[in-house]
Design a protein around this motif. Structure first.
Motif, short mmCIF file in Angstrom:
data_model
loop_
_atom_site.label_atom_id
_atom_site.label_comp_id
_atom_site.label_asym_id
_atom_site.label_seq_id
_atom_site.Cartn_x
_atom_site.Cartn_y
_atom_site.Cartn_z
N LEU A 9 59.18 43.34 11.54
CA LEU A 9 58.00 42.57 11.14
C LEU A 9 56.71 43.14 11.72
O LEU A 9 55.65 42.51 11.61
CB LEU A 9 58.16 41.12 11.58
N PHE A 10 56.76 44.31 12.35
CA PHE A 10 55.61 44.97 12.95
C PHE A 10 54.88 44.04 13.92
O PHE A 10 53.66 43.93 13.91
CB PHE A 10 54.63 45.47 11.87
N SER A 11 55.64 43.41 14.76
CA SER A 11 55.09 42.50 15.76
C SER A 11 55.49 43.00 17.14
O SER A 11 56.31 43.89 17.29
CB SER A 11 55.64 41.10 15.51
N SER A 12 54.91 42.39 18.14
CA SER A 12 55.23 42.77 19.51
C SER A 12 56.59 42.20 19.90
O SER A 12 56.79 40.98 19.84
CB SER A 12 54.16 42.22 20.46
N PRO A 13 57.55 43.04 20.28
CA PRO A 13 58.85 42.53 20.69
C PRO A 13 58.78 41.60 21.90
O PRO A 13 59.55 40.66 22.02
CB PRO A 13 59.65 43.79 21.04
N VAL A 14 57.80 41.82 22.78
CA VAL A 14 57.64 40.96 23.95
C VAL A 14 57.31 39.55 23.50
O VAL A 14 57.90 38.57 23.96
CB VAL A 14 56.55 41.51 24.89
N ALA A 15 56.36 39.43 22.58
CA ALA A 15 55.93 38.10 22.12
C ALA A 15 57.03 37.39 21.33
O ALA A 15 57.27 36.20 21.53
CB ALA A 15 54.68 38.24 21.26
N VAL A 16 57.70 38.12 20.47
CA VAL A 16 58.73 37.49 19.62
C VAL A 16 59.90 36.99 20.45
O VAL A 16 60.34 35.85 20.30
CB VAL A 16 59.20 38.47 18.52
N THR A 17 60.40 37.82 21.35
CA THR A 17 61.55 37.38 22.14
C THR A 17 61.15 36.27 23.11
O THR A 17 61.90 35.32 23.31
CB THR A 17 62.19 38.54 22.92
N SER B 127 57.49 48.75 26.78
CA SER B 127 56.84 47.45 27.00
C SER B 127 56.38 47.22 28.43
O SER B 127 55.67 46.26 28.68
CB SER B 127 57.78 46.33 26.60
N LEU B 128 56.78 48.05 29.36
CA LEU B 128 56.33 47.84 30.75
C LEU B 128 54.82 47.93 30.87
O LEU B 128 54.20 47.16 31.59
CB LEU B 128 57.00 48.84 31.69
N ARG B 129 54.23 48.85 30.13
CA ARG B 129 52.77 48.98 30.16
C ARG B 129 52.13 47.75 29.53
O ARG B 129 51.10 47.26 29.99
CB ARG B 129 52.35 50.26 29.44
N GLU B 130 52.75 47.23 28.47
CA GLU B 130 52.23 46.03 27.82
C GLU B 130 52.37 44.80 28.71
O GLU B 130 51.50 43.93 28.74
CB GLU B 130 52.97 45.81 26.49
N LEU B 131 53.45 44.74 29.47
CA LEU B 131 53.69 43.58 30.33
C LEU B 131 52.83 43.59 31.58
O LEU B 131 52.33 42.55 32.01
CB LEU B 131 55.16 43.52 30.73
N TYR B 132 52.66 44.76 32.20
CA TYR B 132 52.00 44.83 33.49
C TYR B 132 50.62 45.47 33.47
O TYR B 132 49.92 45.42 34.46
CB TYR B 132 52.90 45.56 34.50
N GLY B 133 50.22 46.09 32.39
CA GLY B 133 48.87 46.60 32.22
C GLY B 133 48.48 47.67 33.23
O GLY B 133 49.23 48.58 33.54
N TYR C 134 64.57 41.38 19.01
CA TYR C 134 63.84 42.62 19.24
C TYR C 134 63.76 43.42 17.94
O TYR C 134 62.69 43.90 17.56
CB TYR C 134 64.54 43.44 20.33
N TYR C 135 64.89 43.55 17.25
CA TYR C 135 64.88 44.27 15.97
C TYR C 135 64.05 43.55 14.92
O TYR C 135 63.37 44.18 14.12
CB TYR C 135 66.31 44.47 15.47
N ALA C 136 64.08 42.22 14.91
CA ALA C 136 63.27 41.46 13.96
C ALA C 136 61.78 41.70 14.21
O ALA C 136 60.99 41.81 13.26
CB ALA C 136 63.59 39.97 14.05
N ALA C 137 61.39 41.79 15.47
CA ALA C 137 59.99 42.05 15.79
C ALA C 137 59.57 43.43 15.32
O ALA C 137 58.45 43.62 14.81
CB ALA C 137 59.76 41.91 17.29
N ILE C 138 60.46 44.41 15.46
CA ILE C 138 60.13 45.76 15.01
C ILE C 138 60.01 45.80 13.49
O ILE C 138 59.10 46.41 12.94
CB ILE C 138 61.19 46.76 15.53
#
Length: 194
Positions: free
Chosen positions: A64-72, A21-27, A58-62
């Protein structure tokens, strides 16, 4: 969040530079800064208690095929703030006996206090507030409704019957445990214990 992800992907409480997720967070800034060399893993200065609470989300996001960053980010502190509002409602109801006044007190706390900006962040202050306000409510309830507060037991003779669940001795034990957990949420909570 990165601590939670490091705990689940690397099995360590240290922050690793190669968690997904570091790449997703910081681009792009993450890619440009890490081209030359990857930094060594390091320990976060934040408490691990909120990171542990993030794990089911985090596990719920995985699942549900969602972004763990957004869900948490959207759900963890939102649920904590909702629980605080519920405790404020219950506390106000015990104090004033009015549902309308209690409802307004909960809304004022939720929307008009400094807790609102923490809604989509993962700062530990909402967890800290929940773990301080809930014991205050439990102590008040124990002291005024059930007379099970520990001071009431030290005045008289203690026997095995006075420690039963029927007398609600659970409230002081639970409030002490929650205050102890508040220190794990944020070390400055130690001020609230005395």
């Amino acid at each position: 969040f990165v601590v939670t992800e490091s705990m689940l992907t690397k099995g360590s409480t240290m922050i690793h530079s190669d968690v997904p997720s570091l790449r997703e967070l910081y681009g792009k800034s993450y890619d440009q800064n890490n081209i030359t060399s990857a930094p060594q893993p390091y320990h976060s200065p934040r408490s691990l208690f909120l990171a542990v609470i993030n794990i089911p989300f985090y596990y719920a996001a995985i699942v549900l095929f969602s972004s763990p960053v957004a869900v948490t980010a959207l759900f963890v502190n939102s649920i904590l703030i909702s629980l605080i509002s519920l405790v404020v409602f219950s506390f106000s109801f015990k104090l004033y006996g009015s549902i309308k006044l209690s409802f307004v007190s909960g809304l004022i706390f939720c929307f008009c206090s400094f807790i609102w900006p923490y809604n989509t962040s993962l700062y530990p202050q909402p967890l800290q507030a929940l773990l301080i306000i809930t014991p205050a409510y439990l102590i008040y309830r124990s002291e005024h409704q059930h007379s099970a507060f520990i001071c009431n037991y030290t005045k008289g003779e203690m026997n095995i019957n006075s420690l039963s669940l029927k007398n609600n001795f659970v409230y002081p034990i639970l409030s002490g445990t929650l205050l102890g957990l508040a220190v794990f949420a944020h070390p400055s909570s130690i001020i609230a214990i005395p």
